[in-house]
Design a protein around this motif. Structure first.
Motif, mmCIF file in Angstrom:
data_model
loop_
_atom_site.group_PDB
_atom_site.id
_atom_site.type_symbol
_atom_site.label_atom_id
_atom_site.label_comp_id
_atom_site.label_asym_id
_atom_site.label_seq_id
_atom_site.Cartn_x
_atom_site.Cartn_y
_atom_site.Cartn_z
ATOM 1 N N CYS A 226 -16.472 3.963 -28.726
ATOM 2 C CA CYS A 226 -15.032 4.066 -29.002
ATOM 3 C C CYS A 226 -14.516 2.801 -29.678
ATOM 4 C CB CYS A 226 -14.263 4.324 -27.712
ATOM 5 S SG CYS A 226 -14.460 5.996 -27.067
ATOM 6 N N ARG A 227 -14.962 1.655 -29.222
ATOM 7 C CA ARG A 227 -14.549 0.392 -29.841
ATOM 8 C C ARG A 227 -15.045 0.314 -31.284
ATOM 9 N NH1 ARG A 227 -16.263 -1.394 -24.690
ATOM 10 N NH2 ARG A 227 -14.539 -2.038 -23.370
ATOM 11 N N LEU A 228 -16.289 0.695 -31.496
ATOM 12 C CA LEU A 228 -16.867 0.653 -32.833
ATOM 13 C C LEU A 228 -16.188 1.682 -33.751
ATOM 14 C CD1 LEU A 228 -18.917 -0.752 -34.554
ATOM 15 C CD2 LEU A 228 -20.667 0.846 -33.742
ATOM 16 N N CYS A 229 -15.835 2.811 -33.193
ATOM 17 C CA CYS A 229 -15.102 3.835 -33.931
ATOM 18 C C CYS A 229 -13.772 3.279 -34.431
ATOM 19 C CB CYS A 229 -14.868 5.038 -33.017
ATOM 20 S SG CYS A 229 -14.087 6.451 -33.806
ATOM 21 N N LEU A 230 -13.068 2.596 -33.556
ATOM 22 C CA LEU A 230 -11.790 1.996 -33.929
ATOM 23 C C LEU A 230 -11.977 0.896 -34.965
ATOM 24 C CD1 LEU A 230 -8.862 2.466 -33.162
ATOM 25 C CD2 LEU A 230 -9.047 0.615 -31.508
ATOM 26 N N GLN A 231 -13.074 0.150 -34.850
ATOM 27 C CA GLN A 231 -13.385 -0.884 -35.845
ATOM 28 C C GLN A 231 -13.615 -0.260 -37.221
ATOM 29 O OE1 GLN A 231 -13.690 -4.411 -35.447
ATOM 30 N NE2 GLN A 231 -13.753 -4.289 -37.683
ATOM 31 N N ASN A 232 -14.331 0.859 -37.259
ATOM 32 C CA ASN A 232 -14.572 1.553 -38.527
ATOM 33 C C ASN A 232 -13.263 2.041 -39.145
ATOM 34 O OD1 ASN A 232 -17.422 1.446 -39.013
ATOM 35 N ND2 ASN A 232 -17.747 2.909 -37.355
ATOM 36 N N PHE A 233 -12.379 2.556 -38.324
ATOM 37 C CA PHE A 233 -11.084 3.018 -38.836
ATOM 38 C C PHE A 233 -10.251 1.851 -39.369
ATOM 39 C CE2 PHE A 233 -11.322 6.713 -35.621
ATOM 40 C CZ PHE A 233 -12.145 7.408 -36.476
ATOM 41 N N HIS A 234 -10.306 0.731 -38.658
ATOM 42 C CA HIS A 234 -9.567 -0.453 -39.078
ATOM 43 C C HIS A 234 -10.112 -0.986 -40.401
ATOM 44 C CE1 HIS A 234 -8.983 -4.881 -39.198
ATOM 45 N NE2 HIS A 234 -7.759 -4.565 -38.811
ATOM 46 N N ASP A 235 -11.436 -1.086 -40.505
ATOM 47 C CA ASP A 235 -12.055 -1.646 -41.711
ATOM 48 C C ASP A 235 -11.806 -0.780 -42.945
ATOM 49 O OD1 ASP A 235 -13.006 -3.665 -40.139
ATOM 50 O OD2 ASP A 235 -15.079 -2.939 -40.067
ATOM 51 N N ASN A 236 -11.613 0.528 -42.734
ATOM 52 C CA ASN A 236 -11.403 1.443 -43.854
ATOM 53 C C ASN A 236 -9.953 1.891 -43.997
ATOM 54 O OD1 ASN A 236 -14.265 2.060 -44.950
ATOM 55 N ND2 ASN A 236 -14.515 2.254 -42.740
ATOM 56 N N SER A 237 -9.062 1.164 -43.319
ATOM 57 C CA SER A 237 -7.608 1.344 -43.480
ATOM 58 C C SER A 237 -7.132 2.760 -43.164
ATOM 59 C CB SER A 237 -7.188 0.970 -44.912
ATOM 60 O OG SER A 237 -7.589 -0.341 -45.231
ATOM 61 N N VAL A 238 -7.645 3.334 -42.074
ATOM 62 C CA VAL A 238 -7.184 4.666 -41.664
ATOM 63 C C VAL A 238 -6.727 4.681 -40.196
ATOM 64 C CG1 VAL A 238 -8.549 5.931 -43.362
ATOM 65 C CG2 VAL A 238 -9.560 5.386 -41.137
ATOM 66 N N LEU A 239 -6.377 3.517 -39.670
ATOM 67 C CA LEU A 239 -5.934 3.446 -38.274
ATOM 68 C C LEU A 239 -4.735 4.341 -37.996
ATOM 69 C CD1 LEU A 239 -6.160 -0.233 -36.949
ATOM 70 C CD2 LEU A 239 -7.220 1.806 -35.998
ATOM 71 N N ASN A 240 -3.828 4.458 -38.950
ATOM 72 C CA ASN A 240 -2.634 5.271 -38.749
ATOM 73 C C ASN A 240 -2.929 6.762 -38.740
ATOM 74 O OD1 ASN A 240 -0.989 2.990 -38.637
ATOM 75 N ND2 ASN A 240 -0.642 2.988 -40.856
ATOM 76 N N GLU A 241 -4.084 7.147 -39.289
ATOM 77 C CA GLU A 241 -4.442 8.560 -39.347
ATOM 78 C C GLU A 241 -5.382 8.970 -38.217
ATOM 79 O OE1 GLU A 241 -4.882 6.529 -42.031
ATOM 80 O OE2 GLU A 241 -3.119 7.135 -43.190
ATOM 81 N N CYS A 242 -5.775 8.003 -37.373
ATOM 82 C CA CYS A 242 -6.804 8.292 -36.365
ATOM 83 C C CYS A 242 -6.384 7.864 -34.968
ATOM 84 C CB CYS A 242 -8.113 7.592 -36.734
ATOM 85 S SG CYS A 242 -8.804 8.127 -38.304
ATOM 86 N N ASN A 243 -6.955 8.513 -34.004
ATOM 87 C CA ASN A 243 -6.758 8.181 -32.605
ATOM 88 C C ASN A 243 -8.117 8.218 -31.919
ATOM 89 O OD1 ASN A 243 -5.418 7.567 -30.256
ATOM 90 N ND2 ASN A 243 -4.851 9.675 -29.803
ATOM 91 N N VAL A 244 -8.328 7.376 -30.917
ATOM 92 C CA VAL A 244 -9.604 7.321 -30.211
ATOM 93 C C VAL A 244 -9.354 7.460 -28.717
ATOM 94 C CG1 VAL A 244 -11.698 5.988 -29.770
ATOM 95 C CG2 VAL A 244 -10.543 5.786 -31.983
ATOM 96 N N ILE A 245 -10.043 8.397 -28.090
ATOM 97 C CA ILE A 245 -9.884 8.634 -26.655
ATOM 98 C C ILE A 245 -11.242 8.488 -25.973
ATOM 99 C CG2 ILE A 245 -9.147 10.247 -24.865
ATOM 100 C CD1 ILE A 245 -7.346 11.575 -26.894
ATOM 101 N N ASN A 246 -11.296 7.598 -25.020
ATOM 102 C CA ASN A 246 -12.523 7.361 -24.259
ATOM 103 C C ASN A 246 -12.471 8.204 -22.985
ATOM 104 O OD1 ASN A 246 -13.869 4.521 -22.396
ATOM 105 N ND2 ASN A 246 -14.900 6.329 -23.173
ATOM 106 N N VAL A 247 -13.106 9.388 -23.037
ATOM 107 C CA VAL A 247 -13.080 10.293 -21.886
ATOM 108 C C VAL A 247 -14.306 11.190 -21.924
ATOM 109 C CG1 VAL A 247 -11.800 12.166 -23.020
ATOM 110 C CG2 VAL A 247 -11.567 11.837 -20.550
#
Length: 222
Positions: free
Chosen positions: A113-134
């Motif tokens: 989940c952390r790495l997923c969020l890092q990938n979204f941040h690095d590719n400038s899509v944080l606003n289009e994505c959400n990550v749920i650890n469950v």
């Protein structure tokens, strides 16, 4: 002065980490884990400058994910949920290559989940994505019943006795668990896209009766 400047620099780093990783829903922030996972990563350009980070130890990107994203892109529209998302490869493809407006990634592994969020941040899509650890078996705890237009997943498909990584074996969830989670998350007339090995297809027939199968495509890999 140097000590003061160093402390201020460390505080800025800590604040930035909190701001970034704090967006993971119900996932504790563990700084040691973050630095540890960042030490052993591989990088892959998956599309037109889109950089994808993944652990050097574990499941590497496979043709299944690329084929599944392409197959889903033909008819998928609206809000996407990516089950057993790992580091977010499929969601990155759906947003950057196939122009899906929004994707929510769900995975049991906190490091993924952390790495997923890092990938979204690095590719400038944080606003289009959400990550749920469950855990998908506890999917009802998210309260996201009938919230998505389509679900896409490249789930673990090896049985537990196979010598496969946890990302590819049914250690944490079964195929039935994935189907039940998708059924809970999808809106009425929502679409479910899944990749599976042909030898496991017979085991999916009964659980998949919840969905009306519209199209099936076989992908031959070498």
């Amino acid at each position: 002065v140097k000590v003061s400047a160093l402390l201020e620099h460390r505080k800025r780093i800590k604040d930035s980490v909190i701001k970034l990783w704090g967006k993971i829903i119900s996932c504790p922030i563990i700084y040691v884990g973050y630095w540890k996972i960042m030490e052993s990563l591989k990088s892959l350009i998956i599309y037109n400058g889109v950089n994808y980070l993944y652990p050097s130890r574990g499941a590497s990107p496979s043709v299944d994910s690329f084929g599944l994203a392409y197959f889903a892109s033909k008819t998928a529209k609206g809000n996407c949920v990516d089950l057993c998302s790992g580091a977010g490869l499929i969601s990155l493809l759906m947003i950057k290559k196939y122009s899906i407006s929004r994707s929510t990634c769900i995975d049991i592994d906190s490091d993924s989940c952390r790495l997923c969020l890092q990938n979204f941040h690095d590719n400038s899509v944080l606003n289009e994505c959400n990550v749920i650890n469950v855990d998908v078996k506890d999917i009802k705890s998210t309260g996201l019943s009938e919230s998505f237009d389509f679900c896409i997943t490249n789930p673990p498909y090896h049985t537990e006795d196979k010598k496969a990584s946890s990302a590819r074996s049914e250690i944490f969830c079964s195929l039935n668990d994935v189907i039940s989670a998708a059924f809970y998350l999808l809106k009425n007339r929502g679409r479910f896209f899944v990749s599976m090995k042909t030898e496991r297809l017979s085991g999916w027939i009964r659980p998949l009766k919840r969905f009306w199968e519209k199209k099936r495509k076989y992908l031959e890999t070498k």
